[in-house]
Enzyme design. Structure first.
Site, short mmCIF file in Angstrom:
data_model
loop_
_atom_site.label_atom_id
_atom_site.label_comp_id
_atom_site.label_asym_id
_atom_site.label_seq_id
_atom_site.Cartn_x
_atom_site.Cartn_y
_atom_site.Cartn_z
N ASP A 12 3.35 -0.93 -3.71
CA ASP A 12 3.84 -1.31 -2.37
C ASP A 12 5.11 -0.59 -1.96
O ASP A 12 5.93 -1.12 -1.21
CB ASP A 12 4.06 -2.84 -2.30
N LYS A 15 3.37 3.95 0.02
CA LYS A 15 2.55 5.15 -0.23
C LYS A 15 1.64 5.44 0.95
O LYS A 15 1.43 6.59 1.32
CB LYS A 15 1.70 4.96 -1.51
N LYS A 17 2.09 4.69 4.13
CA LYS A 17 2.87 5.26 5.24
C LYS A 17 3.18 6.73 4.97
O LYS A 17 3.01 7.58 5.85
CB LYS A 17 4.17 4.48 5.46
N GLY A 39 -3.38 -2.14 -1.29
CA GLY A 39 -3.26 -2.51 0.11
C GLY A 39 -2.25 -1.59 0.74
O GLY A 39 -1.06 -1.69 0.45
N HIS A 40 -2.71 -0.66 1.54
CA HIS A 40 -1.83 0.33 2.15
C HIS A 40 -1.77 0.10 3.66
O HIS A 40 -2.78 0.24 4.35
CB HIS A 40 -2.31 1.75 1.84
N GLN A 224 -1.20 1.54 -6.46
CA GLN A 224 -0.33 0.88 -7.42
C GLN A 224 0.92 1.73 -7.68
O GLN A 224 1.33 2.48 -6.81
CB GLN A 224 -1.08 0.54 -8.73
N THR A 300 -2.86 -7.15 0.34
CA THR A 300 -4.18 -7.51 -0.15
C THR A 300 -4.33 -9.01 -0.37
O THR A 300 -5.35 -9.61 -0.06
CB THR A 300 -4.46 -6.75 -1.48
N ARG A 305 6.22 -11.16 -2.23
CA ARG A 305 6.62 -10.22 -3.27
C ARG A 305 7.98 -10.62 -3.82
O ARG A 305 8.87 -11.03 -3.07
CB ARG A 305 6.69 -8.80 -2.70
#
Ligand code: GDP
Ligand code: IMO
Ligand code: MG
Length: 427
Positions: A12, A15, A17, A39-40, A224, A300, A305
């Site tokens: 997170d 990546k 972006k 989840g990008h 990841q 995701t 976090r």
């Protein structure tokens, strides 16, 4: 020319972006590991897109996207993502997307076993995304997995599914004391998926090789991050693949001599989702401030976090393991408004200072972060268009990161959109 984009922390980092930003200058964008645990989030054309399996290059109409052999593919998730993109007006066909025939397939029993094994671990659970990633890679390495090419051959698929399901159902019934899964249901559904996906399937290693030989620009998009790598991460609180740059060759079928540069994406602070050690974690109101301001909730799973200060021991480790040639520092805008900012420069371990990330989690638990303090900066950072526009204190912070890691910063990201990206040097 080929460029790798990897996560330098626990995922997170932004990546998606950065890949989207760099993809403008690329011809081919490749995912080489992981699956829809990723989840990008990419903001482009004033819209927010959430990508899980398809490379972030898909948002451009003229890029070829490849899902390499190292990725584990949940066909339903992939078909849903294709549908979602089409509904958003993005063209997705086999001129724009190709899937490796060697990639392994996530089966319904992988997802079930992921959930059941997590439940069985109780308080020692990993906090997986529940997408069946670990069990699918387990089968790959046990040499019982089902690959995309197997799906295309009804007889082969029938046999493999039969053998697998017998074992999995026994495991589900006898070890996890849960309900068995039905063969016909899985078989019929997956044959349908294969029919829908067949036009996208090919030997992507050949396509990639030909593109590189033709002088095309290739971008590899990591999922990841370094500390979730199965070998180099905080094992066992890791994912089951190789997010590090070394994973590119195995996961896409090219040789190491074909990789030119590696950009490590790193947040200006640290986050982690799921369980496991996190030396610079903040449990106070500053942690909450970062979470809310940076909207640190999983793309995701929606989970909050965990947030903490930037850990340069980790960044230096990532730089070494992946041979980073430059850094992309993201979300520096999130730190705006804090009076003081801390950066971890070493761990105090058994009466001495260490700067190398330890293998043993028991040792890591004994490590106390040593901090260097920095003065904060104000909100004007979001409007910065060039490096010169950045507040002086932010520049000092960035300079320190470069000096400590020995890796130069090529990109500074000051917001989630394409425009909020400052190119500092060659990436
Ligand atoms: P990935 O998995 O590495 O692609 O990262 P995620 O997409 O899961 O999380 C990064 C989040 O931060 C996303 O919501 C992005 O839109 C957002 N983001 C990326 N770069 C920046 C930035 O520089 N500033 C801010 N405020 N948000 C950013
Ligand atoms: P992106 O690509 C952050 C974490 C999970 C869990 C561990 C194992 O968006 O950066 P898994 O489902 O892979 O078996 O879960 O890894 N994890 C991630 N954390 N970002 C991700 O992807 C992640 N993918 C997996 O939370 O701790
Ligand atoms: Mg993510």
């Amino acid at each position: 020319m080929s460029l790798v984009v990897i996560g330098a922390q626990w995922g997170d980092e932004g990546k998606g972006k950065i890949t989207d930003f760099l993809a403008e200058g690329a011809d081919v964008v490749v995912r080489y590991q992981g699956g829809n645990n990723a989840g990008h989030t990419v903001i482009a054309n004033d819209k927010k897109y959430k990508l899980h399996l398809i490379p972030s290059g898909i948002l451009y109409d003229d890029k070829l996207c490849i899902i390499g052999n190292g990725v584990v593919i949940d066909p339903k998730a992939l078909l849903d993502e294709i549908e979602y993109l089409k509904n958003e007006g993005i063209r997705v066909d086999n001129k724009k997307l190709l899937i490796s025939d060697r990639a392994h397939v996530i089966m319904p029993y992988h997802k079930k076993i992921d959930a059941l094994s997590e439940k069985k671990r109780g308080s020692k659970d990993i906090g997986t995304t529940g997408k069946g990633i670990g069990p699918c890679y387990t089968d790959k390495h046990e040499r019982t997995g089902i690959r995309i090419c197997d799906l295309l051959n009804k007889e082969v698929f029938y046999e493999r599914l039969k053998t697998n399901l017998e074992v999995k159902n026994r495991l589900i019934r006898e070890i996890y004391e849960d309900e068995e899964m039905n063969f016909d249901e899985i078989y019929n559904t997956y044959i349908e998926y294969a029919e829908k996906l067949k036009d996208f399937i090919t030997d992507t290693s050949v396509v990639l090789y030909d593109n590189i030989k033709e002088g095309k620009k290739v971008l590899f998009e990591g999922a990841q991050g370094t500390l979730l790598d199965i070998d180099y991460g905080t094992y066992p609180y890791v994912t089951s693949s190789h997010p590090i740059a070394g994973g590119v060759c195995i996961g896409s079928g090219i040789g190491p001599t074909m990789i030119d540069r590696v950009v490590g994406v790193c947040k200006a602070y640290t986050t982690r989702v799921g369980k496991g050690p996190f030396p610079t974690e903040l449990f106070d109101e500053i942690g909450d401030y970062i979470r809310e301001k940076g909207f640190e909730y999983g793309t995701t799973t929606g989970r909050a976090r965990r947030c903490g200060w930037l850990d340069l021991v980790i960044l230096k480790y990532a730089a070494r393991i992946s041979g980073l040639t430059s850094l992309a520092i993201t979300k520096i805008d999130t730190l705006a408004g804090l009076e003081k900012i801390k950066v971890c420069t070493g761990y105090e371990f058994e009466g001495r200072v260490i700067e190398n990330f330890p293998a043993s989690l028991e040792d890591l638990a004994k490590c106390k972060p040593i901090y260097e303090d920095f003065d904060g900066w104000d909100e004007s950072i979001q409007r910065a268009k060039t490096y010169e526009d950045l507040p002086e204190n932010a520049k000092k912070y960035l300079k320190f990161i470069e000096e400590y890691t020995g890796v130069r910063i090529s990109i500074v990201s000051v917001g989630p959109e394409r425009e909020n990206t400052i190119v500092v040097g060659k990436y």
